[in-house]
Design an enzyme around this catalytic site. Structure first.
Site, PDB file in Angstrom:
ATOM      1  N   ILE A 462       0.829  -1.210   0.000  1.00  0.00           N
ATOM      2  CA  ILE A 462       0.000   0.000   0.000  1.00  0.00           C
ATOM      3  C   ILE A 462       0.861   1.257   0.000  1.00  0.00           C
ATOM      4  O   ILE A 462       0.397   2.344   0.347  1.00  0.00           O
ATOM      5  CB  ILE A 462      -0.982   0.001   1.187  1.00  0.00           C
ATOM      6  CG1 ILE A 462      -0.245  -0.032   2.533  1.00  0.00           C
ATOM      7  CG2 ILE A 462      -1.938  -1.164   1.081  1.00  0.00           C
ATOM      8  CD1 ILE A 462      -1.152   0.130   3.747  1.00  0.00           C
ATOM      9  N   GLY A 463       2.125   1.075  -0.397  1.00  0.00           N
ATOM     10  CA  GLY A 463       3.056   2.199  -0.406  1.00  0.00           C
ATOM     11  C   GLY A 463       4.061   2.127   0.710  1.00  0.00           C
ATOM     12  O   GLY A 463       4.932   2.993   0.837  1.00  0.00           O
ATOM     13  N   ARG A 623      14.304  -5.492  14.840  1.00  0.00           N
ATOM     14  CA  ARG A 623      15.246  -5.393  13.733  1.00  0.00           C
ATOM     15  C   ARG A 623      14.637  -4.569  12.596  1.00  0.00           C
ATOM     16  O   ARG A 623      13.520  -4.846  12.157  1.00  0.00           O
ATOM     17  CB  ARG A 623      15.585  -6.794  13.236  1.00  0.00           C
ATOM     18  CG  ARG A 623      16.682  -6.852  12.173  1.00  0.00           C
ATOM     19  CD  ARG A 623      16.884  -8.294  11.740  1.00  0.00           C
ATOM     20  NE  ARG A 623      18.043  -8.443  10.871  1.00  0.00           N
ATOM     21  CZ  ARG A 623      18.403  -9.592  10.300  1.00  0.00           C
ATOM     22  NH1 ARG A 623      17.692 -10.693  10.541  1.00  0.00           N
ATOM     23  NH2 ARG A 623      19.452  -9.657   9.517  1.00  0.00           N
ATOM     24  N   GLY A 697       6.688  -4.816  13.367  1.00  0.00           N
ATOM     25  CA  GLY A 697       6.141  -3.937  12.333  1.00  0.00           C
ATOM     26  C   GLY A 697       6.325  -2.467  12.656  1.00  0.00           C
ATOM     27  O   GLY A 697       6.565  -2.082  13.795  1.00  0.00           O
ATOM     28  N   GLU A 700       2.170   1.313  12.010  1.00  0.00           N
ATOM     29  CA  GLU A 700       1.288   2.061  12.910  1.00  0.00           C
ATOM     30  C   GLU A 700       2.012   2.905  13.954  1.00  0.00           C
ATOM     31  O   GLU A 700       1.558   3.992  14.311  1.00  0.00           O
ATOM     32  CB  GLU A 700       0.356   1.079  13.641  1.00  0.00           C
ATOM     33  CG  GLU A 700      -1.011   0.927  13.033  1.00  0.00           C
ATOM     34  CD  GLU A 700      -1.061  -0.066  11.898  1.00  0.00           C
ATOM     35  OE1 GLU A 700      -2.075  -0.111  11.203  1.00  0.00           O
ATOM     36  OE2 GLU A 700      -0.078  -0.798  11.688  1.00  0.00           O
TER      37      GLU A 700
END
Length: 734
Positions: A462-463, A623, A697, A700
């Site tokens: 999504i970019g 990482r 991740g 967010e």
């Protein structure tokens, strides 16, 4: 060969995007392409009593006007409309199903014509009559009727009693308005009809296989009859997690007319899709005079639709960040006549941490304590709700490195104590946290004898840089140059992947690639050991690596065999392996990313104009696979946080139940002039527990805490506390 993982690698899809070679959902052509324009409802609740499309049908070039009265067959059970991220229970919205109107901007007809301009004009001629019913769109007016959501957050101790006895207390409500995504790419679907009723769907989505299953469910088709593709997405961050109604309308028209149909929503119609729900966050905190928390209560009241109960975790972040002797958290929802809310970057956390971190700042003021010192005093090494240690948590180091880079020690303690000319200067800070999630993904790797590699998965980009991450990991695992890698994604026929969301994609797909590459390495080793005089005899797959186009012994790099020679010996022109990502259940640790945000604002004392002149965001997220794209992710999150703090708000006229600023002229968002110095710091964090590569991740965490840091800086500059976002000059001057 230089390692790619951890490097600042430019996007492998960058050239395609800047040259226009990248195709988006509304850019795929077909010789029989027709164009559909949506006619939207103008009331928030009621029934359609009549639709007169005669004038529209009379326009030359109009092919059909599709309504609930002449559509193709659709499923009559809720399960046919329930996608993989739909709220549990409830009744998902069914586009053009019947005469009911559930919300403003709901589609009530689709005009299909030979060209887009004709369809757009004819749509203005469709006359829809309604029987309006009483409606509700105001969260505050319905807050007393809100129902409790069952959230697995256990109360600890008697928080009410502890609050009453606390030497220092703070109790306040914080408001977050409705916010819309407004991605650059409009929501669009181009559906190609094939013989036998098969469909090829080009859709703007974050999950092609989710859309495939959804379309099959709605129209009762077999999965083999529907292929969904979305190789490029022009912005999403939650708006594309669930299938949006234009894909149903385009597929409906294609099935009815037996030809290709494209439907593109207008910017205004996208305000009838999902959004960050308006929320009232009530925080009450009790503390001893040394800053130790004795009680922490958090109540969230959010809006949802009449037909589904959408909610996310607003209320559990205090237990992730701070120790408190007692706590209580409740989440309630008010049903309104609106579309179902949806995920928007860091859903739940962006809203809930805003309230939490503003409340912590106000508690620091009441204690006459430095806001950073208070957070260090309350720092928790365990998830208080789950009573589990973290797999890793370097938030202390985030505080330290962020504060040092920002110059926090030079902050004047008193509000209005810092200025620069006619501007008041304010410094504020906040903590951030998000879940470090991982999901089952699958990838397929095909390596040819000439060293070319194809890596494929149905996941999306999504970019955020998924193309590049997949290429980097494959290059390192297979020992080939980056430009030898071709990545295929965004196609429902590829190996299985869930929607791209929750910041789980990079970690999950990386492990699927590592596993598939491991299978290739093992097969190459088996063949290499069968070669006459093989230098790799006696070695296991774990004792060799693929590097510089060869199978190499890790302990002795002189022992190697070229991969091309191995494949030639085995009579192979290609080797193909498909594997999934496998993560062991871990019920002994909490998994999170963390951040410390420091913000500087400068405010014109007479005009109340706020400028966010500096932000330092120090992030601990395991990482880092690509320092360049990772920094971009955090910077993008910061910019969205600036928008949340100072600009974004959907204005609803509750007399009509209609958004009055459904455009990007009056729905304000930060532009270049609003964005100044943003510094991103990645705090080194080794996590050997969460997964074997130590990846968390990043999508967010960049926004979480940013609105609170800015709001706290505004208070420090002005001495005025604005608790309802966005912080606009009228609230500062009023």
């Amino acid at each position: 060969m230089t390692a790619r993982i951890g490097s600042a690698t430019s996007r492998v899809d960058g050239r395609a995007k800047v040259t226009g070679a990248a195709k988006y959902a509304a850019e795929f052509a077909a010789p029989d392409l027709a164009y559909g324009i949506v006619v939207s409802a103008t009331i928030p609740k009621g029934r359609i009593t009549s639709i007169d499309a005669s004038r529209a049908r009379a326009v030359g070039g109009v092919i059909d006007v599709i309504t609930h009265t002449n559509r193709v067959r659709m499923a009559d059970k809720d399960d046919g409309y329930r996608d993989e991220v739909a709220p549990e229970g409830g009744s998902p919205y069914r586009p053009l199903y019947d005469d009911r109107v559930h919300f403003n901007f709901q589609p009530v007809a689709l005009v299909v014509a030979e060209d887009e301009d004709t369809a757009r004009y004819a749509a203005t001629l469709v006359d829809v009559k309604y029987q309006a019913e009483d409606f509700a769109t105001d969260l505050h007016a319905r807050r007393e009727q809100a129902f409790k959501v069952d959230k697995p957050i256990k109360p600890r101790g008697d928080a009410t009693r502890a609050l009453a006895g606390a030497p220092v207390r703070h109790d306040a409500e914080y408001g977050v308005p409705v916010e819309y995504h407004n991605p650059m790419e409009l929501f669009a679907s181009t559906v190609l009809w094939r013989d036998g009723g098969k469909l090829v769907v080009h859709d703007k989505t974050q999950g092609v296989q989710n859309v495939q299953r959804y379309v099959c469910g709605v129209f009762e088709l077999k999965e083999d009859d529907v292929q969904v593709m979305s190789p490029f997405v022009g912005g999403a961050f939650g708006s594309g997690l669930r299938p949006q109604y234009q894909v149903v309308l385009a597929a409906m028209a294609a099935l009815k007319l037996k030809r290709a149909v494209r439907v593109v929503l207008s910017r205004a119609q996208m305000y009838g899709l999902c959004y960050r729900p308006a929320t009232i966050e009530r925080l009450a905190i009790g503390a001893n005079r040394d800053g130790g928390l004795t009680a922490l209560t958090h109540e969230a009241i959010a809006m949802t639709s009449q037909h589904e109960a959408f909610s996310r975790n607003d209320i559990g972040w205090g237990d992730v960040l701070y120790t408190s002797e007692t706590s209580r958290a409740t989440h309630r929802l008010a049903r309104l006549d609106v579309p179902t809310p949806g995920d928007m970057r860091a859903p739940g956390a962006a809203s809930g941490v805003y309230g939490l971190e503003c409340a912590m700042d106000e508690l620091a003021v009441a204690l006459k304590m430095d806001p950073l010192a208070l957070r260090l005093r309350c720092y928790s090494d365990r998830d208080q709700d789950k009573n589990l240690p973290f797999s890793s948590k370097r938030l202390r180091e985030c505080y330290q490195q962020g504060a040092e880079a920002f110059g926090w020690s030079k902050r004047g303690a008193e509000p209005r104590s810092m200025r620069e000319g006619r501007e008041l200067v304010g410094w504020g800070m906040a903590s951030g946290a998000w879940e470090a999630m991982q999901m089952p993904f699958a990838s397929r790797i095909v390596m040819t004898a000439n060293g070319q590699v194809e890596v494929a998965s149905a996941t999306s980009d999504i970019g955020t840089g998924t193309y590049t991450i997949m290429a980097q990991v494959a290059a390192d695992m297979l020992g080939v140059p980056l430009d030898s890698i071709t990545v295929k994604l965004g196609d429902s026929t590829l190996p299985k992947a869930p929607v791209e969301g929750g910041s789980w994609t990079a970690a999950s797909i990386s492990h699927a690639i590592v596993n598939a590459a491991g299978d290739i390495r093992a097969e190459l080793l088996t063949i290499a050991q069968a070669m006459p005089g093989s230098p790799l005899l006696g070695l296991t797959a774990d004792e060799v690596t693929l590097a510089d186009g060869a199978v190499v012994a890790i302990a002795d790099r002189s022992r190697s065999v070229a991969m091309a020679d191995v494949m030639r010996h085995g009579g192979m022109d290609r080797i193909e392996k498909e594997r999934g990502s496998e993560f062991k259940e871990d019920d002994k640790h909490a998994h999170n990313t963390h951040a410390a945000i420091f913000a500087e604002v400068k405010i014109d004392e007479e005009l109340g104009v706020v400028r966010v002149t500096r932000i330092v965001n120090a992030v601990a997220a395991g990482r880092i696979l690509n320092t360049k794209t990772a920094s971009s992710q955090i910077m993008g999150g910061v910019v969205m946080g600036i928008g949340m703090a100072l600009h974004e708000e959907a204005r609803i006229d509750h007399r009509f139940g209609r958004i009055m600023n459904a455009n990007i002229a009056e729905y304000h968002m930060p532009v270049n002039a609003d964005v100044h110095d943003i510094q991103v710091i990645f705090v080194e964090e080794e996590d050997r527990i969460i997964n074997k590569m130590g990846i968390k991740g990043l999508g967010e965490i960049g926004i979480v805490g940013v609105p609170a840091a800015i709001a706290n800086a505004v208070y420090h500059a002005t001495g005025k506390r604005v608790r309802d976002l966005p912080i606009t000059l009228d609230k500062l001057l009023g």
